[in-house]
Design a protein around this motif. Structure first.
Motif, PDB file in Angstrom:
ATOM      1  N   LEU A 177       0.834  -1.206   0.000  1.00 39.80           N
ATOM      2  CA  LEU A 177       0.000   0.000   0.000  1.00 39.80           C
ATOM      3  C   LEU A 177       0.869   1.257   0.000  1.00 39.80           C
ATOM      4  N   ALA A 178       1.948   1.243   0.801  1.00 39.74           N
ATOM      5  CA  ALA A 178       2.839   2.398   0.845  1.00 39.74           C
ATOM      6  C   ALA A 178       3.508   2.623  -0.509  1.00 39.74           C
ATOM      7  N   ALA A 179       3.971   1.539  -1.130  1.00 42.48           N
ATOM      8  CA  ALA A 179       4.607   1.663  -2.446  1.00 42.48           C
ATOM      9  C   ALA A 179       3.610   2.150  -3.496  1.00 42.48           C
ATOM     10  N   TYR A 180       2.383   1.667  -3.400  1.00 41.45           N
ATOM     11  CA  TYR A 180       1.353   2.069  -4.370  1.00 41.45           C
ATOM     12  C   TYR A 180       1.081   3.570  -4.286  1.00 41.45           C
ATOM     13  N   LYS A 181       1.031   4.094  -3.060  1.00 37.84           N
ATOM     14  CA  LYS A 181       0.722   5.514  -2.887  1.00 37.84           C
ATOM     15  C   LYS A 181       1.936   6.405  -3.124  1.00 37.84           C
ATOM     16  N   PHE A 182       3.072   6.032  -2.532  1.00 45.11           N
ATOM     17  CA  PHE A 182       4.235   6.906  -2.590  1.00 45.11           C
ATOM     18  C   PHE A 182       4.868   6.946  -3.975  1.00 45.11           C
ATOM     19  N   PHE A 183       4.863   5.817  -4.658  1.00 42.63           N
ATOM     20  CA  PHE A 183       5.461   5.763  -5.996  1.00 42.63           C
ATOM     21  C   PHE A 183       4.423   5.970  -7.104  1.00 42.63           C
ATOM     22  N   ASN A 184       3.171   6.237  -6.691  1.00 47.57           N
ATOM     23  CA  ASN A 184       2.102   6.527  -7.648  1.00 47.57           C
ATOM     24  C   ASN A 184       2.057   5.466  -8.754  1.00 47.57           C
ATOM     25  N   ILE A 185       1.953   4.220  -8.345  1.00 51.05           N
ATOM     26  CA  ILE A 185       1.933   3.108  -9.298  1.00 51.05           C
ATOM     27  C   ILE A 185       0.686   3.192 -10.162  1.00 51.05           C
TER      28      ILE A 185
END
Length: 291
Positions: A177-185
């Motif tokens: 979830l953090a990667a999805y939000k922070f890296f704007n996947i």
């Protein structure tokens, strides 16, 4: 918006299939319907209505929000944990097994729970209108299967393997979830197609392994060897990719203003992904501890 995910593609609102079967068009939600000349209400507000009063505004329907998704997912996970805990407590423990009591109760719970969960997953995946009751029934079946499976792994390997797998599952959820939000996947159609194809491929291989295991030695996908380890790692990675699809559905669904009931479809998808991650992580830990 069209989705290749079989869990989400049955949502008419998500895929934009509001057109009437006869080819008519509907007004978008929240906009007044256009009236033709000579119809009641054409022209000035209240024209053609008793007393000249304008029509009462339509009551807005509930919409899918982050809060509704969190609430439905929390209820679903609570059912899983409750049924899993009951299964753990009510089935024979290690002392009883060592006293020559059969493991039949554990195996029966795992078999019945997994069978029911598989059938309900198909029903929920291809049902056009999501049913909260069926989602909760799926959660209960998963809890039955996971409770029996977790207890059997705990008795076989010990060392807090179940706690490690649970913590690892939620760590994978939080990290994804953090990667999805922070890296704007951004999720594209090719990625969706790949993940869904890989998921069906792994399910097919698992069923093949079960069938071959009844007659031959099988492919070794579920054994505690190198092949089993590689298969579990691939399943774990695929589970993370499935979470990304779930997050994408929630984000796009909220933007599209889906009905609130679609929150249960999101919670169903999230539960499938979490169970997928947990079972593969449990097997990875078992293989590593057996070496």
């Amino acid at each position: 918006m069209q989705s290749n995910n079989p869990v989400f593609r049955r949502s008419e609102e998500f895929n934009g299939s509001h057109a009437h079967q006869g080819g008519g068009n509907y007004q978008p939600y929240g906009q007044p319907a256009q009236r033709g000349f000579g119809e009641p209400g054409f022209g000035l507000p209240g024209y053609g209505q008793p007393g000249g009063q304008p029509p009462a505004p339509a009551q807005p329907r509930g919409r899918m929000t982050i809060d509704s998704v969190v609430q439905s997912t929390g209820i679903t996970l609570a059912v899983v944990f409750a049924v899993a805990a009951a299964t753990w407590v009510l089935t024979p423990g290690l002392d009883e097994v060592e006293a020559n009591q059969s493991l039949g109760a554990l195996y029966a719970c795992a078999l019945i729970g997994s069978g029911l969960a598989f059938v309900l997953s198909l029903v929920n995946s291809f049902k056009r209108n999501i049913s909260p009751a069926l989602v909760l029934a799926f959660a209960a079946a998963e809890g039955l299967a996971l409770g029996a499976l977790s207890k059997s792994f705990d008795m076989a390997f010990g060392g807090g393997i179940v706690i490690q797998a649970v913590l690892g599952t939620f760590a994978a959820f939080g990290g994804t979830l953090a990667a999805y939000k922070f890296f704007n996947i951004q999720v594209g159609n090719k990625f969706r197609t790949f993940v869904i194809a890989a998921m069906f491929g792994m399910v097919a291989l698992s069923l093949l392994e079960v069938v071959l295991g009844l007659f031959t030695s099988g492919l070794g996908l579920f054994e505690l060897g190198a092949v089993g380890l590689l298969f579990s790692i691939a399943g774990l990675v695929l589970g993370v990719f499935m979470l990304i699809l779930d997050f994408d559905f929630v984000e796009r669904g909220i933007q599209a203003g889906l009905p609130e009931r679609e929150s249960w479809r999101a919670s169903f998808g999230l539960l499938v992904s979490l169970v997928w991650i947990y079972t593969n992580l449990l097997r990875i830990l078992a293989i590593l501890q057996s070496d």
